[in-house]
Design a protein around this motif. Structure first.
Motif, PDB file in Angstrom:
ATOM      1  N   ALA A  28      46.395  40.742  44.341  1.00  0.00           N
ATOM      2  CA  ALA A  28      45.816  42.010  43.916  1.00  0.00           C
ATOM      3  C   ALA A  28      45.116  41.849  42.574  1.00  0.00           C
ATOM      4  CB  ALA A  28      46.910  43.065  43.808  1.00  0.00           C
ATOM      5  N   LEU A  29      43.929  42.456  42.462  1.00  0.00           N
ATOM      6  CA  LEU A  29      43.240  42.447  41.181  1.00  0.00           C
ATOM      7  C   LEU A  29      43.946  43.391  40.222  1.00  0.00           C
ATOM      8  CD1 LEU A  29      39.494  42.540  42.276  1.00  0.00           C
ATOM      9  CD2 LEU A  29      40.811  40.579  41.514  1.00  0.00           C
ATOM     10  N   PRO A  30      43.916  43.081  38.906  1.00  0.00           N
ATOM     11  CA  PRO A  30      44.584  43.957  37.939  1.00  0.00           C
ATOM     12  C   PRO A  30      44.012  45.368  37.921  1.00  0.00           C
ATOM     13  CG  PRO A  30      44.113  41.807  36.974  1.00  0.00           C
ATOM     14  CD  PRO A  30      43.406  41.853  38.291  1.00  0.00           C
ATOM     15  N   LEU A  38      33.209  50.003  36.925  1.00  0.00           N
ATOM     16  CA  LEU A  38      32.726  50.240  35.562  1.00  0.00           C
ATOM     17  C   LEU A  38      32.640  48.935  34.779  1.00  0.00           C
ATOM     18  CD1 LEU A  38      34.673  53.522  34.657  1.00  0.00           C
ATOM     19  CD2 LEU A  38      32.219  53.294  35.050  1.00  0.00           C
ATOM     20  N   TRP A  39      33.678  48.113  34.882  1.00  0.00           N
ATOM     21  CA  TRP A  39      33.667  46.860  34.124  1.00  0.00           C
ATOM     22  C   TRP A  39      32.621  45.891  34.658  1.00  0.00           C
ATOM     23  CZ3 TRP A  39      35.860  46.340  29.572  1.00  0.00           C
ATOM     24  CH2 TRP A  39      36.863  47.237  29.215  1.00  0.00           C
ATOM     25  N   ARG A  40      32.375  45.913  35.931  1.00  0.00           N
ATOM     26  CA  ARG A  40      31.315  45.064  36.478  1.00  0.00           C
ATOM     27  C   ARG A  40      29.942  45.592  36.070  1.00  0.00           C
ATOM     28  NH1 ARG A  40      33.768  43.732  42.570  1.00  0.00           N
ATOM     29  NH2 ARG A  40      35.361  42.266  41.829  1.00  0.00           N
ATOM     30  N   ALA A  41      29.824  46.909  35.954  1.00  0.00           N
ATOM     31  CA  ALA A  41      28.545  47.491  35.530  1.00  0.00           C
ATOM     32  C   ALA A  41      28.220  47.104  34.089  1.00  0.00           C
ATOM     33  CB  ALA A  41      28.588  49.016  35.672  1.00  0.00           C
ATOM     34  N   VAL A  42      29.225  47.104  33.211  1.00  0.00           N
ATOM     35  CA  VAL A  42      28.943  46.736  31.821  1.00  0.00           C
ATOM     36  C   VAL A  42      28.579  45.262  31.722  1.00  0.00           C
ATOM     37  CG1 VAL A  42      31.287  46.122  31.093  1.00  0.00           C
ATOM     38  CG2 VAL A  42      29.706  47.075  29.442  1.00  0.00           C
ATOM     39  N   SER A  43      29.099  44.423  32.632  1.00  0.00           N
ATOM     40  CA  SER A  43      28.701  43.016  32.606  1.00  0.00           C
ATOM     41  C   SER A  43      27.231  42.869  33.003  1.00  0.00           C
ATOM     42  CB  SER A  43      29.584  42.201  33.545  1.00  0.00           C
ATOM     43  OG  SER A  43      29.332  42.522  34.898  1.00  0.00           O
ATOM     44  N   THR A  90      36.694  39.149  38.215  1.00  0.00           N
ATOM     45  CA  THR A  90      38.088  38.905  38.577  1.00  0.00           C
ATOM     46  C   THR A  90      39.019  40.025  38.140  1.00  0.00           C
ATOM     47  OG1 THR A  90      38.384  37.618  36.532  1.00  0.00           O
ATOM     48  CG2 THR A  90      37.794  36.414  38.543  1.00  0.00           C
ATOM     49  N   GLY A  91      38.457  41.113  37.581  1.00  0.00           N
ATOM     50  CA  GLY A  91      39.273  42.269  37.221  1.00  0.00           C
ATOM     51  C   GLY A  91      40.140  42.076  36.000  1.00  0.00           C
ATOM     52  N   GLN A  92      39.715  41.213  35.066  1.00  0.00           N
ATOM     53  CA  GLN A  92      40.533  40.936  33.882  1.00  0.00           C
ATOM     54  C   GLN A  92      39.854  41.331  32.572  1.00  0.00           C
ATOM     55  OE1 GLN A  92      42.672  36.984  34.167  1.00  0.00           O
ATOM     56  NE2 GLN A  92      41.187  36.689  35.822  1.00  0.00           N
ATOM     57  N   HIS A  94      39.395  44.209  31.373  1.00  0.00           N
ATOM     58  CA  HIS A  94      39.883  45.464  30.816  1.00  0.00           C
ATOM     59  C   HIS A  94      40.971  45.273  29.763  1.00  0.00           C
ATOM     60  CE1 HIS A  94      42.982  44.347  33.629  1.00  0.00           C
ATOM     61  NE2 HIS A  94      43.771  45.280  33.137  1.00  0.00           N
ATOM     62  N   ARG A  95      41.375  44.057  29.503  1.00  0.00           N
ATOM     63  CA  ARG A  95      42.464  43.825  28.558  1.00  0.00           C
ATOM     64  C   ARG A  95      42.032  44.102  27.122  1.00  0.00           C
ATOM     65  NH1 ARG A  95      44.153  37.881  30.329  1.00  0.00           N
ATOM     66  NH2 ARG A  95      41.882  37.736  30.347  1.00  0.00           N
ATOM     67  N   VAL A  96      42.960  44.639  26.338  1.00  0.00           N
ATOM     68  CA  VAL A  96      42.663  44.975  24.939  1.00  0.00           C
ATOM     69  C   VAL A  96      42.241  43.741  24.163  1.00  0.00           C
ATOM     70  CG1 VAL A  96      43.647  45.881  22.802  1.00  0.00           C
ATOM     71  CG2 VAL A  96      44.249  46.933  24.986  1.00  0.00           C
ATOM     72  N   SER A  97      42.908  42.618  24.414  1.00  0.00           N
ATOM     73  CA  SER A  97      42.583  41.393  23.687  1.00  0.00           C
ATOM     74  C   SER A  97      41.148  40.955  23.952  1.00  0.00           C
ATOM     75  CB  SER A  97      43.558  40.286  24.067  1.00  0.00           C
ATOM     76  OG  SER A  97      43.519  40.044  25.478  1.00  0.00           O
ATOM     77  N   VAL A  98      40.679  41.112  25.195  1.00  0.00           N
ATOM     78  CA  VAL A  98      39.311  40.721  25.530  1.00  0.00           C
ATOM     79  C   VAL A  98      38.303  41.594  24.805  1.00  0.00           C
ATOM     80  CG1 VAL A  98      37.626  40.553  27.414  1.00  0.00           C
ATOM     81  CG2 VAL A  98      39.980  39.785  27.774  1.00  0.00           C
ATOM     82  N   VAL A  99      38.539  42.912  24.812  1.00  0.00           N
ATOM     83  CA  VAL A  99      37.604  43.834  24.161  1.00  0.00           C
ATOM     84  C   VAL A  99      37.572  43.606  22.653  1.00  0.00           C
ATOM     85  CG1 VAL A  99      37.082  46.262  23.730  1.00  0.00           C
ATOM     86  CG2 VAL A  99      37.853  45.539  25.997  1.00  0.00           C
ATOM     87  N   LEU A 100      38.747  43.439  22.041  1.00  0.00           N
ATOM     88  CA  LEU A 100      38.780  43.191  20.592  1.00  0.00           C
ATOM     89  C   LEU A 100      38.067  41.886  20.247  1.00  0.00           C
ATOM     90  CD1 LEU A 100      42.422  44.259  19.639  1.00  0.00           C
ATOM     91  CD2 LEU A 100      40.295  45.464  19.142  1.00  0.00           C
ATOM     92  N   ALA A 101      38.282  40.855  21.047  1.00  0.00           N
ATOM     93  CA  ALA A 101      37.595  39.580  20.800  1.00  0.00           C
ATOM     94  C   ALA A 101      36.091  39.749  20.937  1.00  0.00           C
ATOM     95  CB  ALA A 101      38.109  38.523  21.778  1.00  0.00           C
ATOM     96  N   ASP A 102      35.655  40.544  21.908  1.00  0.00           N
ATOM     97  CA  ASP A 102      34.222  40.770  22.088  1.00  0.00           C
ATOM     98  C   ASP A 102      33.627  41.516  20.911  1.00  0.00           C
ATOM     99  OD1 ASP A 102      31.762  40.706  23.301  1.00  0.00           O
ATOM    100  OD2 ASP A 102      32.138  42.411  24.615  1.00  0.00           O
TER     101      ASP A 102
END
Length: 391
Positions: A28-30, A38-43, A90-92, A94-102
């Motif tokens: 299952a995707l997260p 939405l997350w694929r659209a922002v990519s 891959t549905g990953q 959305h994690r806070v760590s990813v957004v903060l790093a970005d």
């Protein structure tokens, strides 16, 4: 003889978007549904923004103060965009760590404008190296934390852009205000979309449950109820009486709808309703629980009392105790009947007679609790059901 049943781990809920790994196993995707979209659209937005940024960097290479710095920034943006795209697919992402790093990486790449451009370019009409690509973290933060997250990320990027231009006025202010509005509006709309999808899923699940309920009601009416009615009409003695009670209970169950039930139920009242000449109930004045929890506990107690009536022997008495303890709720059914040995339960399971397992242990396990059955021949039986205290 004492046996204890503990809850088992339930499988993950169905309906999730899944991917198949290299071993062919579905996982299952997260995130799924509108969140994943939405997350694929922002990519995709980052890819479009990357194209603009790389085009401008390539076009202005001859006039940069340090063309190599600008080229390195373009390569870094390509790597970041590819990484975020893979995480989104891959549905990953959305994690806070990813957004903060970005947010941090995008700010750092924007600051590379200072060594790459001349002072006149920084303070003039030339955009930063990251240009519209830098709006990506604001959109991601808005998806993750709503309007507040979008606002905070937009203000952070606005501060970085203002430090590059060494002014917050003019074009820098206009761009910053547009980024702030974008973050707030997208965060609000994203929250609405996610909430709408959740409500739609709830409605679809309720519709499916109602359809299944109606299907089971038809099967019960055409099968079990007909048999119970026949036994009640033509039988006599305790068997006919029990058939009439079960027929009435089943008819009440299949004719009641989800809207007929309150969200909570007083378990103490439900247990006191089970009192008879041979059944004594001791419970607090009020014990209000979520309806599902209270109903399952009541039905488990009812099943235990049915076993007493069927197997404990003539004249056997039963006592029901309900009490709250720190962090748990304990319901005990005790009788002074014939009792039984440990082999009797195991033999019933081998023969497929799963009344205790399904009617008592299964219900309590579904509530995350444990069931302990203690019995000896000639010494009665005690069934202790313990569940965590519901919120």
């Amino acid at each position: 003889m004492t046996t204890t049943t503990r809850p088992t781990t339930r499988p993950a809920s169905a309906g999730r978007v899944v991917r198949v790994n290299l071993r062919g196993v579905a996982a299952a995707l997260p995130v799924d549904g509108v969140r994943l979209s939405l997350w694929r659209a922002v990519s995709l937005f980052r890819i479009a923004g990357l194209a603009v940024a790389v085009f401008l960097i390539t076009r202005w290479q001859p006039i940069y103060a340090r063309p190599g710095v600008a080229a390195a920034a373009a390569v870094a943006m390509i790597v970041v965009t590819a990484t975020l795209g893979w995480l989104a697919v891959t549905g990953q992402a959305h994690r806070v760590s990813v957004v903060l790093a970005d947010v941090v990486v995008t700010a750092g790449l924007t600051l590379l404008t200072i060594p790459a451009q001349t002072a006149a370019q920084q303070h003039g009409d030339m955009v930063t190296l990251t240009t519209v690509w830098a709006a990506g973290p604001t959109i991601e933060a808005a998806f993750l934390a709503g309007p507040v997250g979008g606002l905070v990320a937009a203000l952070a990027q606005f501060g970085v852009t203002a430090s590059v231009a060494q002014t917050w006025q003019g074009r820098t202010l206009y761009s910053g205000m547009l980024l702030v509005v974008t973050g707030v509006v997208i965060g609000y709309v994203a929250r609405l979309a996610v909430r709408a999808e959740d409500e739609l899923r709830t409605a679809a699940a309720a519709h499916a449950a109602l359809a299944e309920r109606e299907r089971l009601a038809r099967e019960i009416h055409d099968g079990v109820l007909q048999v119970l009615g026949l036994v009640a009409r033509e039988g006599d003695g305790p068997v006919a009486g029990e058939a009439r009670r079960q027929e009435a209970a089943l008819r009440a169950l299949i004719t009641s709808g989800p809207g007929d039930e309150a969200p909570s139920l007083d378990l103490a009242d439900a247990l006191r309703a089970l009192r008879t000449e041979t059944v004594t109930v001791s419970a607090p004045d009020r014990l209000v629980l979520p309806r599902l929890v209270a109903s399952e506990l009541r039905d488990a107690v009812r099943a235990a009392l049915h076993n007493v009536a069927q197997h404990a022997g003539a004249g056997a008495r039963a006592w029901v105790f309900a009490e709250e303890a720190p962090g748990e709720l304990r319901v005990t059914v005790r009788d002074d009947g014939a009792g039984f040995s440990a082999d009797r339960l195991r033999e019933a399971q081998r023969e497929g007679r799963l009344g205790v397992d399904h009617s008592i242990r299964g219900r309590i396990a579904d509530l995350g609790g444990t069931t302990t059955i203690t019995s000896q021949p000639g010494e009665g039986t005690t069934i202790e059901m313990v569940i965590p205290c519901p919120e």
